[in-house]
Scaffold this motif. Structure first.
Motif, short mmCIF file in Angstrom:
data_model
loop_
_atom_site.label_atom_id
_atom_site.label_comp_id
_atom_site.label_asym_id
_atom_site.label_seq_id
_atom_site.Cartn_x
_atom_site.Cartn_y
_atom_site.Cartn_z
N MET A 1 -23.97 -6.40 2.78
CA MET A 1 -23.34 -6.23 3.07
C MET A 1 -22.43 -7.21 4.16
SD MET A 1 -23.64 -2.40 3.87
CE MET A 1 -23.62 -0.93 2.07
N ARG A 2 -21.30 -7.32 4.29
CA ARG A 2 -20.64 -8.19 5.60
C ARG A 2 -21.01 -7.65 6.80
NH1 ARG A 2 -14.40 -9.78 2.39
NH2 ARG A 2 -15.32 -12.08 1.50
N ASN A 3 -20.82 -8.38 8.06
CA ASN A 3 -21.26 -8.64 9.21
C ASN A 3 -20.10 -7.64 9.83
OD1 ASN A 3 -20.46 -9.16 12.05
ND2 ASN A 3 -22.42 -9.57 12.16
N ALA A 4 -20.17 -6.12 10.86
CA ALA A 4 -19.50 -5.45 11.04
C ALA A 4 -18.04 -6.35 11.38
CB ALA A 4 -19.56 -4.21 11.66
N GLU A 5 -18.74 -7.56 12.95
CA GLU A 5 -17.66 -8.11 13.12
C GLU A 5 -16.92 -8.93 12.02
OE1 GLU A 5 -16.74 -8.41 16.44
OE2 GLU A 5 -17.22 -6.30 16.49
N ILE A 6 -17.45 -9.58 11.27
CA ILE A 6 -15.98 -10.34 10.40
C ILE A 6 -15.43 -9.08 9.68
CG2 ILE A 6 -16.51 -11.92 7.70
CD1 ILE A 6 -19.20 -12.59 9.41
N VAL A 7 -15.88 -8.04 9.32
CA VAL A 7 -14.79 -6.95 8.40
C VAL A 7 -13.48 -6.72 9.84
CG1 VAL A 7 -14.77 -4.60 7.54
CG2 VAL A 7 -16.62 -6.37 6.99
N ARG A 8 -13.99 -6.34 10.88
CA ARG A 8 -12.46 -6.48 11.59
C ARG A 8 -11.90 -7.33 11.81
NH1 ARG A 8 -17.14 -4.57 14.69
NH2 ARG A 8 -18.15 -2.00 14.49
N ALA A 9 -12.08 -9.04 12.10
CA ALA A 9 -11.67 -9.44 11.65
C ALA A 9 -10.90 -9.72 10.72
CB ALA A 9 -12.53 -11.24 11.87
N HIS B 1 -9.95 -8.20 8.52
CA HIS B 1 -8.17 -6.48 8.39
C HIS B 1 -7.24 -6.77 9.63
CE1 HIS B 1 -11.33 -2.96 6.95
NE2 HIS B 1 -11.35 -4.24 6.57
N GLN B 2 -8.34 -7.40 10.73
CA GLN B 2 -7.07 -7.98 11.82
C GLN B 2 -5.65 -9.37 11.36
OE1 GLN B 2 -7.91 -9.00 16.18
NE2 GLN B 2 -8.14 -10.80 15.49
N GLU B 3 -7.14 -10.26 10.67
CA GLU B 3 -5.63 -11.18 9.88
C GLU B 3 -5.29 -10.40 9.12
OE1 GLU B 3 -6.55 -15.45 7.90
OE2 GLU B 3 -8.09 -14.23 8.55
N ARG B 4 -5.24 -9.62 7.97
CA ARG B 4 -3.99 -9.17 6.96
C ARG B 4 -3.13 -8.74 8.15
NH1 ARG B 4 -5.92 -9.52 2.24
NH2 ARG B 4 -4.56 -8.47 1.41
N GLY B 5 -4.04 -7.48 9.22
CA GLY B 5 -2.27 -7.00 9.46
C GLY B 5 -1.46 -7.92 9.97
N ALA B 6 -1.88 -9.29 11.09
CA ALA B 6 -0.96 -9.46 11.41
C ALA B 6 0.05 -11.09 11.28
CB ALA B 6 -1.88 -11.21 11.81
N VAL C 1 -15.88 5.12 13.10
CA VAL C 1 -15.97 4.05 12.42
C VAL C 1 -15.46 4.19 11.66
CG1 VAL C 1 -17.77 3.92 9.79
CG2 VAL C 1 -18.50 4.63 11.81
N LEU C 2 -14.17 4.63 11.15
CA LEU C 2 -13.18 4.86 10.58
C LEU C 2 -12.12 4.37 11.49
CD1 LEU C 2 -11.84 8.20 8.92
CD2 LEU C 2 -12.49 5.88 8.08
N LYS C 3 -11.74 4.35 12.30
CA LYS C 3 -11.17 3.90 13.60
C LYS C 3 -11.36 2.14 13.81
CE LYS C 3 -10.66 3.83 18.82
NZ LYS C 3 -10.68 4.53 19.83
N SER C 4 -12.85 1.89 13.93
CA SER C 4 -12.75 0.52 14.00
C SER C 4 -13.23 -0.06 13.07
CB SER C 4 -14.46 0.81 14.99
OG SER C 4 -15.52 0.76 13.31
N LEU C 5 -12.51 0.71 12.24
CA LEU C 5 -11.95 -0.79 10.78
C LEU C 5 -10.67 -0.58 10.65
CD1 LEU C 5 -14.42 1.40 7.57
CD2 LEU C 5 -13.84 -0.93 8.49
N LEU C 6 -9.54 0.68 10.83
CA LEU C 6 -8.42 0.52 10.97
C LEU C 6 -7.77 -0.47 12.29
CD1 LEU C 6 -8.37 4.43 9.58
CD2 LEU C 6 -8.02 2.10 7.95
N GLU C 7 -8.03 -0.12 13.53
CA GLU C 7 -7.62 -0.24 14.79
C GLU C 7 -7.67 -2.05 14.87
OE1 GLU C 7 -8.40 1.37 19.05
OE2 GLU C 7 -9.18 -0.52 18.79
N PRO C 8 -8.31 -3.10 14.12
CA PRO C 8 -7.71 -4.10 14.12
C PRO C 8 -6.86 -4.63 13.46
CG PRO C 8 -10.16 -3.84 14.44
CD PRO C 8 -9.67 -2.69 13.56
#
Length: 603
Positions: free
Chosen positions: A1-9, A11-16, A110-117
């Motif tokens: 599974m992917r590193n959590a920080e990579i997943v959040r990054a 998600h952040q890029e897709r939001g931007a 966990v949901l917040k950490s995935l959606l917030e970025p």
């Protein structure tokens, strides 16, 4: 599974880039997200508070994480109804608060950490409530720095916002961004989980559960449509012109001043300067100049408008119609006020906000320097609230509930109240004067409390604890410790000077995911699988106490071995094996004498 920080990054890029999120649900199967969530929220004071079941953070282990993941894999996870409690509001009303169970808190984090970025890059820069690296001070700083020249304030308040969020509208908004049906179903289940009150379950037909970890994020997602309406529709419609037209009367005085200077007419120069300071340099009601500005903190928002009052009222009406038609919310008529910026004060986030009119404040170049600038003020009502808390019958009294505490604790608690008020209102121009009055009230109550505790006069307390020649003046209690620096608690002793930039935050920062290998110490200890009491290797349970101070309360029975370990480590967690954890809760864990030897336990 992917590193959590990579997943959040990602998600952040897709939001931007304005791209939707896909296949989010699969990341809920990654234990790393749950360990990160545990490391973040186990310190919260509410972690030991029970919801509608007896489950709390105490007893947290890896098996619990895998149990949640297994239920999510089978799409069988059921949110538990929150325990409804009611807390009083400042206006005398009641605020309903929902307390989730520990497993629900963990999954919400966990949901917040995935959606917030993702959403942080989509949210408006004018929204500050419940967002990383933003707060009340960044909101007020934006108003102070960017709203010069405001004529009208429109104070907005949404009636029962969090209780009246429409579930279907919220899910429709989320579906625009998250193209994953299983995540939508999971959020829908959270919204419909209901609440327990008086041992009965009640359905939640609308609103987000206040007290839930992910609720503030859901509220910001909902109200982001309001932000976009104001920014994309109202601000362009009510903003025009580069600057106001010059005032002809001001220009005539300037011509006369130049003529007086040419003729070396000192009296004429003085008269022209004084007359010019009484006349606006621009046309205040220029029909070709408009400005509209906006900030929002949670469900409270403020608009600053430069133009006629009739247009300010039209702006308010358009916002009311948008909230009613698009978001199914109601604008509070009694709290949504239109205030003249110069002659009155708007009330926002506990501050009073006004536009300065002072013709006597002159810069080095001879021009007026303050007119139109925004001033933040600390209301007199703050003093009245402090008086009500520490007085009875117009007389300042002691606090009887503190008499059993040590002098060190009493002084520290009083200082925390004074410091907290200053830290919040430090941006106000009148904070020094107001806080001096508050300090007098709190200090009088403090000295009366200590005097009653020691059965002596207030003057004796001053003689005992006043620091001679201290600037600013303060009272100080010291506890000597052999071989260590003494513990010191002070009341006062800090400057009441205004801090225009707030408490160290100078700009409204944009949230960024930070790549880091750092993991909470508690998580590392849980993964070590080595009991911190008996040393046996194997799966561990996290034993938690609400706070370390509870272990040192006066009058408690002699400390058990596990309590001594906690106090020595200065940690309110212990990672222990199942046997030790059961012994602690059974009340018979007293150290080595009751431990079974490692050899016998292995056998």
């Amino acid at each position: 599974m992917r590193n959590a920080e990579i997943v959040r990054a990602i998600h952040q890029e897709r939001g931007a880039n304005g791209l939707p999120l896909e296949r989010v649900y699969k990341h809920l199967f990654n234990p790393e997200f749950y360990l990160d969530a545990y490391g973040k929220i186990y310190r919260n004071s509410g972690a030991m508070t029970r919801g509608s079941t007896d489950e709390t953070v105490d007893g947290m282990n890896l098996q619990k994480i895998h149990g949640i993941i297994d239920l999510l894999r089978q799409e069988r996870y059921q949110w538990t109804a929150v325990r409804r409690t009611e807390i009083p509001k400042a206006n005398g009303k009641i605020r309903p608060l929902g307390i989730p169970t520990w497993s629900d808190k963990l999954l919400q984090e966990v949901l917040k950490s995935l959606l917030e970025p993702y959403y942080e890059r989509k949210f408006s820069d004018h929204s500050h409530g419940f967002r990383p690296e933003r707060g009340c001070h960044t909101t007020l700083l934006e108003i102070k720095e960017n709203w010069k020249g405001t004529t009208w304030f429109i104070e907005g308040d949404i009636k029962g916002c969090f209780d009246n969020i429409d579930h279907s509208v919220l899910l429709e908004i989320i579906q625009r961004d998250i193209q994953d049906g299983r995540v939508i179903s999971l959020i829908h289940g959270l919204l419909k989980a209901g609440y327990m009150k008086d041992l009965q379950r009640h359905d939640t037909l609308s609103g987000t559960p206040q007290g839930g970890i992910v609720s503030p994020l859901l509220a910001n997602i909902y109200l982001n449509d309001l932000d976009r309406f104001v920014e994309d529709t109202l601000i362009p419609a009510y903003t025009r012109g580069i600057r106001r037209k010059p005032n002809p009367a001001y220009g005539k005085i300037g011509t006369a001043l130049a003529k007086a200077r040419k003729n070396h007419d000192l009296e004429g120069i003085k008269a022209c300067k004084q007359a010019r300071r009484t006349v606006p340099s621009v046309v205040c009601l220029d029909p070709d100049y408009r400005r509209l500005r906006y900030v929002r903190y949670a469900d409270d928002f403020l608009l600053g408008f430069t133009g006629p009052k009739a247009e300010a009222e039209a702006i308010r009406d358009r916002i009311r119609d948008f909230l009613g038609e698009k978001l199914k919310l109601t604008l509070s008529e009694e709290k949504t006020l239109i205030t003249h910026a110069a002659s009155d004060k708007a009330k926002f986030l506990g501050y009073e906000i006004t536009a300065i009119r002072a013709n006597t404040k002159i810069a080095d170049n001879g021009r007026r320097m303050a007119n139109g600038c925004i001033s933040l003020l600390m209301p007199r009502s703050v003093i009245r609230k402090v008086e009500e808390k520490y007085s009875r019958g117009n007389k300042i009294i002691h606090r009887p509930e503190m008499l059993a505490d040590s002098d060190y604790t009493i002084v520290r608690n009083y200082q925390s109240v004074l410091r907290g008020i200053y830290n919040y209102y430090c941006m106000a121009v009148n904070v020094s004067r107001r806080l001096s009055d508050i300090k007098f009230i709190i200090e009088r109550s403090l000295t009366k409390t200590l005097a009653l505790k020691h059965q002596c006069s207030v003057m004796e307390i001053y003689r005992k604890y006043r620091v001679v020649n201290a600037t600013p003046a303060c009272l100080q209690v010291k506890i000597e410790r052999p071989g260590k620096t003494p513990l010191t608690a002070s009341f006062g002793g800090f400057s009441h000077k205004q801090k225009p930039e707030g408490m160290g935050i100078t700009v409204a920062l944009r949230y960024d995911v930070r790549f880091s290998d750092f993991r909470s110490e508690a998580v590392d200890r849980l993964l070590a699988e080595n009991c911190e009491l008996c040393g046996i290797e194997g799966p561990l349970n996290a034993h938690h106490v609400r706070k370390l101070a509870d272990l040192n309360r006066p009058g408690r029975k002699p400390k058990e071995n596990w309590e001594k370990v906690m106090i020595a480590r200065k940690r309110k967690t212990l990672m222990v094996c199942v046997e030790c954890h059961q012994a602690i809760h059974a009340g018979h864990h007293d150290g080595p004498s009751t431990r079974v030897s490692l050899e016998s336990r292995v056998r």
